[in-house]
Design a protein around this motif. Structure first.
Motif, PDB file in Angstrom:
ATOM      1  N   TRP A 172       0.826  -1.201   0.000  1.00 57.88           N
ATOM      2  CA  TRP A 172       0.000   0.000   0.000  1.00 57.88           C
ATOM      3  C   TRP A 172       0.861   1.252   0.000  1.00 57.88           C
ATOM      4  CZ3 TRP A 172      -4.229   2.007  -1.449  1.00 57.88           C
ATOM      5  CH2 TRP A 172      -4.714   3.198  -0.887  1.00 57.88           C
ATOM      6  N   LYS A 173       0.603   2.116  -0.979  1.00 58.91           N
ATOM      7  CA  LYS A 173       1.455   3.301  -1.110  1.00 58.91           C
ATOM      8  C   LYS A 173       0.812   4.553  -0.523  1.00 58.91           C
ATOM      9  CE  LYS A 173       3.761   1.836  -5.356  1.00 58.91           C
ATOM     10  NZ  LYS A 173       2.982   1.482  -6.556  1.00 58.91           N
ATOM     11  N   GLY A 174      -0.425   4.451  -0.050  1.00 63.46           N
ATOM     12  CA  GLY A 174      -1.105   5.652   0.424  1.00 63.46           C
ATOM     13  C   GLY A 174      -0.837   5.925   1.905  1.00 63.46           C
ATOM     14  N   HIS A 175      -1.670   6.747   2.473  1.00 62.21           N
ATOM     15  CA  HIS A 175      -1.570   7.085   3.890  1.00 62.21           C
ATOM     16  C   HIS A 175      -2.038   5.889   4.720  1.00 62.21           C
ATOM     17  CE1 HIS A 175      -2.093   9.617   7.478  1.00 62.21           C
ATOM     18  NE2 HIS A 175      -1.135  10.342   6.903  1.00 62.21           N
ATOM     19  N   ALA A 176      -2.070   6.057   6.038  1.00 65.02           N
ATOM     20  CA  ALA A 176      -2.393   4.947   6.942  1.00 65.02           C
ATOM     21  C   ALA A 176      -3.704   4.224   6.586  1.00 65.02           C
ATOM     22  CB  ALA A 176      -2.501   5.481   8.357  1.00 65.02           C
ATOM     23  N   VAL A 177      -3.715   2.942   6.861  1.00 67.39           N
ATOM     24  CA  VAL A 177      -4.949   2.159   6.685  1.00 67.39           C
ATOM     25  C   VAL A 177      -5.356   1.594   8.036  1.00 67.39           C
ATOM     26  CG1 VAL A 177      -6.069   0.213   5.545  1.00 67.39           C
ATOM     27  CG2 VAL A 177      -4.270   1.455   4.359  1.00 67.39           C
ATOM     28  N   ARG A 178      -6.630   1.693   8.317  1.00 64.23           N
ATOM     29  CA  ARG A 178      -7.158   1.159   9.566  1.00 64.23           C
ATOM     30  C   ARG A 178      -7.997  -0.065   9.224  1.00 64.23           C
ATOM     31  NH1 ARG A 178      -8.119   4.093  14.292  1.00 64.23           N
ATOM     32  NH2 ARG A 178      -7.484   5.999  13.232  1.00 64.23           N
ATOM     33  N   GLU A 217     -13.605   3.015   3.142  1.00 62.66           N
ATOM     34  CA  GLU A 217     -13.937   4.442   3.123  1.00 62.66           C
ATOM     35  C   GLU A 217     -12.673   5.249   3.360  1.00 62.66           C
ATOM     36  OE1 GLU A 217     -18.248   5.328   4.997  1.00 62.66           O
ATOM     37  OE2 GLU A 217     -16.852   4.211   6.258  1.00 62.66           O
ATOM     38  N   GLY A 218     -12.591   6.380   2.723  1.00 64.11           N
ATOM     39  CA  GLY A 218     -11.468   7.274   3.011  1.00 64.11           C
ATOM     40  C   GLY A 218     -10.854   7.866   1.783  1.00 64.11           C
ATOM     41  N   ASP A 219      -9.572   8.139   1.936  1.00 64.54           N
ATOM     42  CA  ASP A 219      -8.862   8.874   0.915  1.00 64.54           C
ATOM     43  C   ASP A 219      -7.402   8.449   1.031  1.00 64.54           C
ATOM     44  OD1 ASP A 219      -7.260  11.035  -0.153  1.00 64.54           O
ATOM     45  OD2 ASP A 219      -9.165  12.129  -0.293  1.00 64.54           O
ATOM     46  N   SER A 220      -6.773   8.139  -0.091  1.00 62.32           N
ATOM     47  CA  SER A 220      -5.416   7.590   0.017  1.00 62.32           C
ATOM     48  C   SER A 220      -4.435   8.602   0.609  1.00 62.32           C
ATOM     49  CB  SER A 220      -4.940   7.085  -1.339  1.00 62.32           C
ATOM     50  OG  SER A 220      -4.767   8.162  -2.199  1.00 62.32           O
ATOM     51  N   ARG A 221      -4.810   9.887   0.585  1.00 60.02           N
ATOM     52  CA  ARG A 221      -3.888  10.880   1.152  1.00 60.02           C
ATOM     53  C   ARG A 221      -4.081  11.090   2.644  1.00 60.02           C
ATOM     54  NH1 ARG A 221      -5.172  13.002  -3.923  1.00 60.02           N
ATOM     55  NH2 ARG A 221      -7.042  13.689  -2.871  1.00 60.02           N
ATOM     56  N   SER A 222      -5.354  10.915   3.108  1.00 62.57           N
ATOM     57  CA  SER A 222      -5.559  11.172   4.545  1.00 62.57           C
ATOM     58  C   SER A 222      -5.826   9.894   5.332  1.00 62.57           C
ATOM     59  CB  SER A 222      -6.720  12.149   4.723  1.00 62.57           C
ATOM     60  OG  SER A 222      -7.850  11.639   4.078  1.00 62.57           O
ATOM     61  N   GLY A 223      -5.988   8.797   4.667  1.00 61.10           N
ATOM     62  CA  GLY A 223      -6.187   7.539   5.374  1.00 61.10           C
ATOM     63  C   GLY A 223      -7.444   6.805   4.942  1.00 61.10           C
ATOM     64  N   THR A 272      -8.813  -5.681   1.701  1.00 59.77           N
ATOM     65  CA  THR A 272      -7.422  -5.291   1.468  1.00 59.77           C
ATOM     66  C   THR A 272      -7.043  -5.519   0.009  1.00 59.77           C
ATOM     67  OG1 THR A 272      -6.775  -5.732   3.737  1.00 59.77           O
ATOM     68  CG2 THR A 272      -5.040  -5.911   2.078  1.00 59.77           C
ATOM     69  N   HIS A 273      -7.370  -6.705  -0.485  1.00 62.42           N
ATOM     70  CA  HIS A 273      -7.042  -6.986  -1.892  1.00 62.42           C
ATOM     71  C   HIS A 273      -7.793  -6.045  -2.833  1.00 62.42           C
ATOM     72  CE1 HIS A 273      -4.185 -10.198  -1.722  1.00 62.42           C
ATOM     73  NE2 HIS A 273      -4.893 -10.821  -0.799  1.00 62.42           N
ATOM     74  N   HIS A 274      -9.004  -5.710  -2.441  1.00 62.88           N
ATOM     75  CA  HIS A 274      -9.771  -4.796  -3.287  1.00 62.88           C
ATOM     76  C   HIS A 274      -9.082  -3.429  -3.335  1.00 62.88           C
ATOM     77  CE1 HIS A 274     -13.599  -3.950  -5.383  1.00 62.88           C
ATOM     78  NE2 HIS A 274     -13.257  -2.709  -5.085  1.00 62.88           N
ATOM     79  N   LEU A 275      -8.671  -2.972  -2.181  1.00 60.55           N
ATOM     80  CA  LEU A 275      -8.008  -1.667  -2.119  1.00 60.55           C
ATOM     81  C   LEU A 275      -6.709  -1.675  -2.934  1.00 60.55           C
ATOM     82  CD1 LEU A 275      -7.947   1.189  -0.822  1.00 60.55           C
ATOM     83  CD2 LEU A 275      -6.621   0.187   1.047  1.00 60.55           C
ATOM     84  N   LEU A 276      -5.936  -2.748  -2.786  1.00 58.23           N
ATOM     85  CA  LEU A 276      -4.669  -2.823  -3.527  1.00 58.23           C
ATOM     86  C   LEU A 276      -4.915  -2.892  -5.032  1.00 58.23           C
ATOM     87  CD1 LEU A 276      -2.708  -5.200  -1.134  1.00 58.23           C
ATOM     88  CD2 LEU A 276      -2.324  -2.750  -1.491  1.00 58.23           C
ATOM     89  N   ARG A 277      -5.999  -3.553  -5.409  1.00 58.02           N
ATOM     90  CA  ARG A 277      -6.345  -3.612  -6.835  1.00 58.02           C
ATOM     91  C   ARG A 277      -6.673  -2.214  -7.361  1.00 58.02           C
ATOM     92  NH1 ARG A 277      -9.318  -8.036  -6.897  1.00 58.02           N
ATOM     93  NH2 ARG A 277     -11.073  -7.026  -5.889  1.00 58.02           N
ATOM     94  N   LEU A 278      -7.429  -1.462  -6.558  1.00 60.74           N
ATOM     95  CA  LEU A 278      -7.769  -0.089  -6.962  1.00 60.74           C
ATOM     96  C   LEU A 278      -6.502   0.732  -7.146  1.00 60.74           C
ATOM     97  CD1 LEU A 278     -10.849   0.746  -4.683  1.00 60.74           C
ATOM     98  CD2 LEU A 278     -10.867   0.028  -7.080  1.00 60.74           C
ATOM     99  N   GLN A 279      -5.540   0.478  -6.264  1.00 63.41           N
ATOM    100  CA  GLN A 279      -4.292   1.232  -6.359  1.00 63.41           C
ATOM    101  C   GLN A 279      -3.554   0.916  -7.660  1.00 63.41           C
ATOM    102  OE1 GLN A 279      -1.282   1.763  -2.967  1.00 63.41           O
ATOM    103  NE2 GLN A 279      -0.489  -0.004  -4.056  1.00 63.41           N
ATOM    104  N   VAL A 280      -3.435  -0.374  -7.972  1.00 62.50           N
ATOM    105  CA  VAL A 280      -2.679  -0.754  -9.171  1.00 62.50           C
ATOM    106  C   VAL A 280      -3.398  -0.302 -10.437  1.00 62.50           C
ATOM    107  CG1 VAL A 280      -1.696  -2.686 -10.473  1.00 62.50           C
ATOM    108  CG2 VAL A 280      -1.627  -2.712  -7.995  1.00 62.50           C
ATOM    109  N   THR A 281      -4.718  -0.347 -10.411  1.00 60.92           N
ATOM    110  CA  THR A 281      -5.447   0.030 -11.626  1.00 60.92           C
ATOM    111  C   THR A 281      -5.661   1.547 -11.694  1.00 60.92           C
ATOM    112  OG1 THR A 281      -7.540  -0.455 -10.510  1.00 60.92           O
ATOM    113  CG2 THR A 281      -6.621  -2.188 -11.893  1.00 60.92           C
ATOM    114  N   GLU A 324      -7.074   3.750  -9.393  1.00 57.73           N
ATOM    115  CA  GLU A 324      -8.356   4.326  -8.987  1.00 57.73           C
ATOM    116  C   GLU A 324      -8.382   4.776  -7.531  1.00 57.73           C
ATOM    117  OE1 GLU A 324     -11.400   1.537 -10.531  1.00 57.73           O
ATOM    118  OE2 GLU A 324      -9.796   1.264 -11.984  1.00 57.73           O
ATOM    119  N   THR A 325      -7.230   5.147  -7.013  1.00 59.95           N
ATOM    120  CA  THR A 325      -7.224   5.601  -5.628  1.00 59.95           C
ATOM    121  C   THR A 325      -6.874   7.085  -5.544  1.00 59.95           C
ATOM    122  OG1 THR A 325      -5.037   4.594  -5.545  1.00 59.95           O
ATOM    123  CG2 THR A 325      -6.795   3.424  -4.412  1.00 59.95           C
ATOM    124  N   GLY A 326      -7.102   7.786  -6.635  1.00 61.69           N
ATOM    125  CA  GLY A 326      -6.772   9.202  -6.677  1.00 61.69           C
ATOM    126  C   GLY A 326      -7.581  10.044  -5.708  1.00 61.69           C
ATOM    127  N   GLY A 327      -8.884   9.916  -5.718  1.00 58.21           N
ATOM    128  CA  GLY A 327      -9.734  10.758  -4.879  1.00 58.21           C
ATOM    129  C   GLY A 327     -10.245  10.004  -3.677  1.00 58.21           C
TER     130      GLY A 327
END
Ligand code: GCW
Length: 685
Positions: free
Chosen positions: A65-71, A91-97, A112-121, A123-126
């Motif tokens: 995960w390359k974004g901000h903290a994940v809870r 829920e959230g934002d890759s810049r603020s968590g 987790t896998h879903h989030l990582l998939r969004l990152q690679v494809t 789609e975690t910009g906003g």
């Protein structure tokens, strides 16, 4: 001392080289999980309960995960309770968590896998809000792997379970990679062995190996199931019979199941192929499929296990093979125990490039039905042809059965949304083997991927799934994604065109199902394995007339039955499935049937050539290793397409006695030679 230190140093160097080589090599071994590990891991906030599944999710996030903290939060708040236990909320934002919430650790791993998939494809910009639950509760791979490590209809090397070897650290690492891949696409179960099951699968030494596999797969939330041989009580247990109504037989199964659960406390249950293609079953004792399934269900119920009983049954008889599953199973509707599902192949014959849906879907109202799809390309060019199967599966899911009026799709019937079901599930016959890229063809990985994604959510489009897969497996480059996606989305229809257009089916070489052999007729062999049983070509025309009174078309609900029964309204894609059509019948294009057939075959060939040209242009975007591999496979595919065209057109021409239209590429093969050699010299399967 000194020499052992040198040895250690050498080992370290070797290991470093080996692992770095593994990571940088694009041999396909990493599947769609190719993200680079991050240098500075992000913070992952969670309550450490020591749960292994949770820790896997944490590890994935820390590594990738390359974004901000994940809870990661386990919660049973109202909005979470509305999800199924494997569902999740992101829920959230890759810049603020970002927060991933679920009621279970499994849900957190899927999230987790879903989030990582969004990152690679990308789609975690906003801001991100995703709320998902799987459509089917059981999402299972079926391995047709044998204990000698061969794989029935497997085209990617020997069994990944490596039954014949020690389960050493290399083998365990392989199991782990397999489990991780499955978890990443939302699967939650695997049947380890062939439905043509040996009774020995339940023997103590093999169960020991099964336990090891189950232990590795468990943290990934993948349950282990086994295919069992119905005659096990006699063949393995030494009982005089395997009659499901015998007290001793029932007792034997109860004992075996108990033994299984002592070793594997979360064992999933049994998959059974019975009284089919020569395998034993309850009918050998004058009992029904329900008697057989319920006996096993009774043994499994106390432990929460299930029975997946297959409806793939047919006997050499006067009845059309396409009708037989309904004839055998419909009368038993309502008689199965609550922990039994009937596993039904998508079509009524056998995983052909195109079939109408099996009419059991919709007809059997009191029994949960579990679709069985085939990921391995038994009838679709095996591991040589690039055929993306999601489009075929979508066609199946979206087929309207009309049993509850218009809009009764197969998907909604089987997933419990239209008709509530006690259990819901879906199975896919796996295409994995020991080949370094797992599936033989790099693009065959897309079918494993698509099966998982569609089992989780059948309303995703084939295009969405292809795009995700391409971006993760190859590149995010828009030009590459667009061109390769188009190619993939058309590839199944192309295969239909060069193999069996207009509803033709089962005209393969009967023993290997790879190439065309419409002429095969082996005296004394089962007629329903022979191509002539299906194409019925003669001087008048071609096709299987299932539109007669009492024909298979009548197993479908109104208005489908009427529509398909009438030659004028039957969709052309099913024309020769339901009708015997005169050679000079005018099709919708205005051409006569013979010409239409010729054009379809030729279009198939030309389309594969187009794929070759497209792929050649993709060279700048792809590593050399995979580029060349796919290029070489496409070359085989394009030879094969010509082989199919020539074999079918030259053979059917002996009946139609018409000329091949001059616009069509001239045949390069000689029919007698094809018949003689079975396979042209240019083709290597
Ligand atoms: O399609 C046929 C295959 C057999 C297979 C059978 C089945 C496992 O050719 O190899 O056996 O179907 O699904 O049981």
């Amino acid at each position: 001392m000194k020499s052992s230190r040198i040895k250690l140093t050498l080992t370290v160097i070797f290991f470093a080289l080996f692992t770095s080589f593994k990571i940088s090599a694009e041999d396909g071994s990493r599947l769609w999980l190719r993200a680079d590990t991050v240098i500075t891991p992000s913070e992952v906030i969670y309550r450490d309960t020591g749960d292994e599944t949770l820790l896997l999710a944490v590890e994935e996030l820390r590594r990738y995960w390359k974004g901000h903290a994940v809870r990661l939060v386990i919660s049973d708040a109202r909005d979470i309770r509305a999800l199924t236990s494997e569902g999740f909320l992101i829920e959230g934002d890759s810049r603020s968590g970002v927060t991933i919430t679920s009621s279970t650790e499994a849900g957190l791993l899927y999230g987790t896998h879903h989030l990582l998939r969004l990152q690679v494809t990308g789609e975690t910009g906003g801001s991100i809000t995703v709320k998902e639950s799987p459509k089917y509760a059981l999402r299972i791979l079926n391995h047709w792997d044998n204990q000698d490590d061969s794989v029935e209809r497997g085209y990617a090397g020997s069994s990944i379970w490596q039954w014949q070897s020690e389960q050493d650290s290399t083998v365990i690492a392989l199991y782990r990679n397999y489990a991780r891949a499955n978890a990443s696409i939302g699967l939650n179960g695997t049947v380890l062995n062939n439905v043509n099951a040996s009774p020995l699968i339940l023997s103590a030494p093999i169960l020991k190996k099964v336990k090891t596999i189950a232990d590795v797969l468990r943290p990934y939330h993948i349950k282990v199931y086994l295919s069992v041989n119905f005659d096990s009580p006699a063949a393995l247990g030494g009982l005089p019979s395997s009659d499901p109504l015998s007290k001793d037989v029932r007792q034997w199964w109860k004992g075996k199941v108990k033994e299984l659960y002592t070793v594997i406390p979360d064992f999933g249950g049994f998959l059974v192929k019975a009284n089919s293609e020569g395998l034993p079953g309850p009918q050998d004792f004058g009992r029904t499929h329900a008697d057989g399934a319920n006996m096993l269900a009774e043994a499994l119920a106390p432990f929460g296990g299930i029975v997946m009983w297959r409806a793939f049954v047919y006997n050499p008889s006067d009845e059309d093979r396409a009708k037989q599953a309904v004839l055998e199973f419909l009368p038993l509707d309502g008689q199965f125990s609550p922990n039994v599902l009937i596993q039904v192949k998508n079509g009524p014959v056998d995983f052909q490039p195109r079939e109408p849906f099996s009419p059991l879907f919709g007809l059997m109202k009191e029994t949960p039905l579990m679709p069985e799809l085939q990921i391995t390309q038994e009838y679709l060019g095996q591991s040589n042809h690039l055929v993306y199967l999601a489009t075929m599966w979508k066609e199946f899911f979206e087929s309207d059965t009309y049993v509850k009026g218009e809009g009764s799709s197969v998907a909604e019937i089987t997933d419990g949304s239209l008709v509530p079901q006690k259990l819901t599930g879906i199975a896919g016959v796996a295409n994995t083997g020991m080949d370094v890229n797992w599936c033989g063809h790099h693009f065959a990985q897309a079918n494993w991927y698509a099966f998982g994604r569609l089992a989780w959510n059948h309303s995703l489009t084939a295009e969405e799934v292809a795009d995700e897969w391409i971006k993760q497996t190859f590149s995010n480059e828009p030009d590459f994604v667009a061109q390769v996606s188009t190619l993939m989305l058309e590839s199944r229809e192309t295969a239909v065109r060069y193999m069996m257009p207009l509803g033709l089916h089962h005209i393969f070489a009967w023993e290997h199902h790879y190439g065309p052999e419409p002429w095969t007729d082996i005296p004394g062999a089962r007629t329903d394995w022979m191509p002539s049983y299906y194409h019925r070509a003669d001087a008048e025309g071609i096709g299987f007339d299932r539109s007669i009174s009492g024909g298979a078309v009548e197993q479908y609900a109104t208005p489908l039955c009427e529509k398909w029964k009438d030659l004028a309204t039957c969709p052309e894609k099913f024309l020769l499935w339901f009708h015997h059509v005169p050679w000079d019948y005018r099709t919708k294009s205005g051409k006569i049937l013979w010409d239409e057939l010729c054009y379809h075959y030729d279009e198939g060939v030309q389309e594969v050539r187009e794929y070759q040209r497209t792929w050649d242009k993709m060279e700048p975007y792809v590593d050399a290793e995979r580029f060349r591999h796919v290029q070489a496979k496409l070359k085989i595919q394009s030879h094969d397409a010509v082989w199919w065209k020539d074999a079918c057109l030259l053979y059917f021409q002996t009946f139609s006695r018409r000329i091949i239209p001059y616009e069509i590429e001239r045949p390069i093969y000689d029919l007698d030679e094809l018949i003689e050699n079975s396979r042209p010299k240019t083709v290597k399967p």
